[in-house]
Design an enzyme around this catalytic site. Structure first.
Site: not given
Ligand code: NAD
Length: 370
Positions: A142, A193, A254
């Protein structure tokens, strides 16, 4: 007991309504001599724009830096859609996170037995769930540069976001997760990952080293973030503390939120680095939900997420874990007795108002305290 400075930033929409219930609880705790909070209130978000044409003033940021902890309600609403981008309500929250360097976002996902039916998963999978997701909040894709869209001039464009992490960023978030696990179930699951991303390789390496050097007493597991997401809905009770980067944390937290049923129940904490001298961290506590303009001003908001955020502040900023336990137990008892605001009441059943829910929790805290 030395007075503790709490900055209350109720914000917009239902923010002031749910914050009112925390203020009521603080007033009682102070009157009993259980706490000595000095509270001050400030503006953030749309209300700050209305007053000062900014999303938060320098003076309020200075107060936030001087406070022992900050409680925030929620910001935003359609009223402020037309305001310039850099002074939109969310900019106030982002500035607080940046200026106070709040790099660790803690989101507990607790499933109260009385609300197990509200989850989209089966009761036996979800009942009694108590996990925390620790998300890195100030780095990663981000914020990484370059971050751009380039016109290639042939009718095509190229968009680039950059996932970037440095050792110190991974070390400090790993430490937050291990410290937290020691106070809970003593287990950390790190998710990345590493099979396809270099940042995942470094993440895995650094978490493993921090564990080996400083936290051998805590159990550490690694999962790839995609299979971790699958495990989170297949068997969420296998986890205690999950630590992950900004992007995966955004998605996974979330998912975890939905496990528990309602947005109106979910607290969060954002923590900064521990001060070298005092060990204290800058910290902001807020519900996961937004300003809920659709129900604002009607006394319909569920104050539990805000009250539970205050309980987190007691636990993590003021070392008052027992009092935090009491508030959380009071919330569970109130739910067991069938008290429900509209968001968690089954269709066709009676629900209570924001202040009735706040009062019910306070009464239960008083009863538990004896
Ligand atoms: P929201 O969380 O405000 O509301 C989503 C739905 O959940 C609405 O139907 C709302 O009524 C309900 N809801 C939320 N909290 C509730 C509570 N405590 N009790 C009962 N019901 C509750 O999300 P949204 O509608 O997408 O956003 C509304 C505004 O809030 C937007 O301006 C958005 O930018 C802002 N927002 C702010 C924050 C924050 O301050 N941290 C977070 C998310 C959204």
């Amino acid at each position: 007991m030395t007075p503790q400075k709490l900055l209350l930033l109720p914000g917009d929409g239902i923010g002031p309504e749910v914050m009112g219930e925390v203020q009521r609880l603080i007033d009682w705790l102070n009157a009993q001599g259980l706490t000595q909070f000095e509270t001050e209130t400030g503006l953030v978000g749309g209300c700050a724009y209305d007053a000062d044409k900014v999303a938060i003033t320098d003076a309020t940021v200075a107060k936030a830096k001087a406070a022992d902890a900050i409680l925030l309600g929620a910001v935003g609403g359609p009223k402020w859609d037309p305001v310039p981008f850099d002074v939109r309500p969310e900019a106030g929250l982002l500035r607080l996170r940046k200026d106070l360097e709040l790099f660790a976002n803690l989101r507990p996902a607790i499933c109260y037995p009385a609300l197990a039916e509200a989850s989209s998963l089966k009761r036996e999978i979800i009942e009694g769930l108590d996990i925390v997701i620790v998300r890195e909040l100030t780095g990663g894709v981000y914020f990484g540069e370059p971050k751009e869209i380039t016109d290639l001039g042939n009718g095509q464009k190229r968009a680039v976001d950059t996932q970037v992490y440095e050792t110190y960023e991974i070390e400090r978030i790993a430490r937050v997760a291990f410290e937290l696990a020691r106070k809970r179930g003593n287990k950390v699951t790190s998710m990345e990952k590493r099979n396809v991303m270099k940042s995942g390789v470094l993440w895995n390496e650094v978490v493993t080293r921090v564990h080996a050097n400083e936290y051998k007493d805590v159990k550490l597991e690694h999962q790839l973030a995609d299979s971790g997401g699958m495990q989170l809905v297949r068997n969420p009770k296998q986890f205690d503390v999950i630590v992950t980067d900004n992007l995966f944390g955004d998605v996974l937290s979330d998912i975890a939120a939905m496990l528990t049923g309602s947005l109106g129940m979910l607290p969060s904490a954002s923590l900064g680095a521990a001060d070298a001298k005092t060990g204290k961290r800058k910290a902001l506590y807020e519900p996961v939900h937004g300003s809920a303009p659709d129900i604002a001003g009607k006394g319909l908001a569920n104050p539990v997420a805000m009250l539970a955020s205050f309980a987190m502040a007691l636990r993590y900023s003021f070392d008052m874990g027992k009092l935090a336990d009491t508030i959380e137990k009071a919330i569970a008892n109130v739910l067991d007795k069938g008290v429900r605001t509209g968001d968690i009441a089954p269709a066709g059943t009676k629900s209570v108002s924001t202040s009735q829910m706040g009062e019910a929790v306070l009464k239960e805290v008083q009863a538990l305290h004896g």
